[in-house]
Write a protein that holds these residues in place. Structure first.
Motif, PDB file in Angstrom:
ATOM      1  N   VAL A   7       0.867  -1.175   0.000  1.00  0.00           N
ATOM      2  CA  VAL A   7       0.000   0.000   0.000  1.00  0.00           C
ATOM      3  C   VAL A   7       0.910   1.232   0.000  1.00  0.00           C
ATOM      4  O   VAL A   7       1.693   1.416   0.930  1.00  0.00           O
ATOM      5  CB  VAL A   7      -0.925   0.004   1.238  1.00  0.00           C
ATOM      6  CG1 VAL A   7      -1.799   1.246   1.256  1.00  0.00           C
ATOM      7  CG2 VAL A   7      -1.775  -1.254   1.274  1.00  0.00           C
ATOM      8  N   SER A  11      -4.853   4.327   2.799  1.00  0.00           N
ATOM      9  CA  SER A  11      -6.055   4.267   1.966  1.00  0.00           C
ATOM     10  C   SER A  11      -6.896   3.042   2.330  1.00  0.00           C
ATOM     11  O   SER A  11      -6.433   2.134   3.017  1.00  0.00           O
ATOM     12  CB  SER A  11      -5.695   4.226   0.478  1.00  0.00           C
ATOM     13  OG  SER A  11      -4.912   3.106   0.182  1.00  0.00           O
ATOM     14  N   HIS A  12      -8.108   3.051   1.838  1.00  0.00           N
ATOM     15  CA  HIS A  12      -9.024   1.927   2.039  1.00  0.00           C
ATOM     16  C   HIS A  12      -8.643   0.821   1.065  1.00  0.00           C
ATOM     17  O   HIS A  12      -8.472   1.054  -0.122  1.00  0.00           O
ATOM     18  CB  HIS A  12     -10.471   2.371   1.805  1.00  0.00           C
ATOM     19  CG  HIS A  12     -11.442   1.274   2.059  1.00  0.00           C
ATOM     20  ND1 HIS A  12     -11.986   0.525   1.054  1.00  0.00           N
ATOM     21  CD2 HIS A  12     -11.949   0.777   3.211  1.00  0.00           C
ATOM     22  CE1 HIS A  12     -12.810  -0.372   1.582  1.00  0.00           C
ATOM     23  NE2 HIS A  12     -12.799  -0.241   2.886  1.00  0.00           N
ATOM     24  N   VAL A  13      -8.506  -0.394   1.581  1.00  0.00           N
ATOM     25  CA  VAL A  13      -8.140  -1.556   0.769  1.00  0.00           C
ATOM     26  C   VAL A  13      -9.216  -2.618   0.943  1.00  0.00           C
ATOM     27  O   VAL A  13      -9.680  -2.875   2.052  1.00  0.00           O
ATOM     28  CB  VAL A  13      -6.773  -2.127   1.205  1.00  0.00           C
ATOM     29  CG1 VAL A  13      -6.460  -3.409   0.460  1.00  0.00           C
ATOM     30  CG2 VAL A  13      -5.674  -1.101   1.008  1.00  0.00           C
ATOM     31  N   SER A  58      -8.256  -0.420  -4.255  1.00  0.00           N
ATOM     32  CA  SER A  58      -7.949   0.704  -3.381  1.00  0.00           C
ATOM     33  C   SER A  58      -8.235   1.973  -4.166  1.00  0.00           C
ATOM     34  O   SER A  58      -8.778   1.913  -5.262  1.00  0.00           O
ATOM     35  CB  SER A  58      -6.507   0.646  -2.875  1.00  0.00           C
ATOM     36  OG  SER A  58      -5.601   0.815  -3.930  1.00  0.00           O
ATOM     37  N   GLU A  59      -7.842   3.112  -3.621  1.00  0.00           N
ATOM     38  CA  GLU A  59      -8.186   4.394  -4.251  1.00  0.00           C
ATOM     39  C   GLU A  59      -7.803   4.470  -5.720  1.00  0.00           C
ATOM     40  O   GLU A  59      -8.611   4.839  -6.561  1.00  0.00           O
ATOM     41  CB  GLU A  59      -7.521   5.533  -3.493  1.00  0.00           C
ATOM     42  CG  GLU A  59      -8.095   5.751  -2.128  1.00  0.00           C
ATOM     43  CD  GLU A  59      -7.336   6.821  -1.363  1.00  0.00           C
ATOM     44  OE1 GLU A  59      -6.444   7.469  -1.936  1.00  0.00           O
ATOM     45  OE2 GLU A  59      -7.641   6.996  -0.181  1.00  0.00           O
TER      46      GLU A  59
END
Length: 71
Positions: A7, A11-13, A58-59
Motif C-alpha cells: 500500500v 487508503s481503504h483496501v 484501493s483508491e
C-alpha cells in the motif's frame, strides 16, 4: 495461502475472493491500511479444488490475480 500486497499511502483496501464463475466467495480485507507491505492469510480449506481469483481494490488501484487450490 498468504496474499502479500503493498500500500503506497494510507487508503481503504478491499480484497475479495471469487470463484471461476465470478461469484463472491469471501471478503478477506475491507479496511483502512497504513502505507507499507502487508500480508493476509486466506484459508481455503472449506473450498473445493479449482481456480479462484482475488481482486484488490484501493483508491487508485484495481488488480486481479489467479489462485489454484489443490487438495
Amino acid at each position: 495461502t498468504i496474499i502479500v500486497y503493498d500500500v503506497p499511502r494510507y487508503s481503504h483496501v478491499k480484497i475479495v475472493v471469487y470463484d471461476v464463475l465470478g461469484r463472491e466467495i469471501k471478503t478477506i480485507v475491507d479496511k483502512m491500511e497504513q502505507p507499507g507491505s502487508h500480508s493476509i492469510a486466506f484459508d481455503g480449506s472449506r473450498l473445493s479444488s479449482g481456480i479462484y481469483f482475488y481482486r484488490m481494490m484501493s483508491e487508485n488501484f484495481l488488480g486481479t490475480k489467479k489462485m489454484l487450490l489443490l487438495r
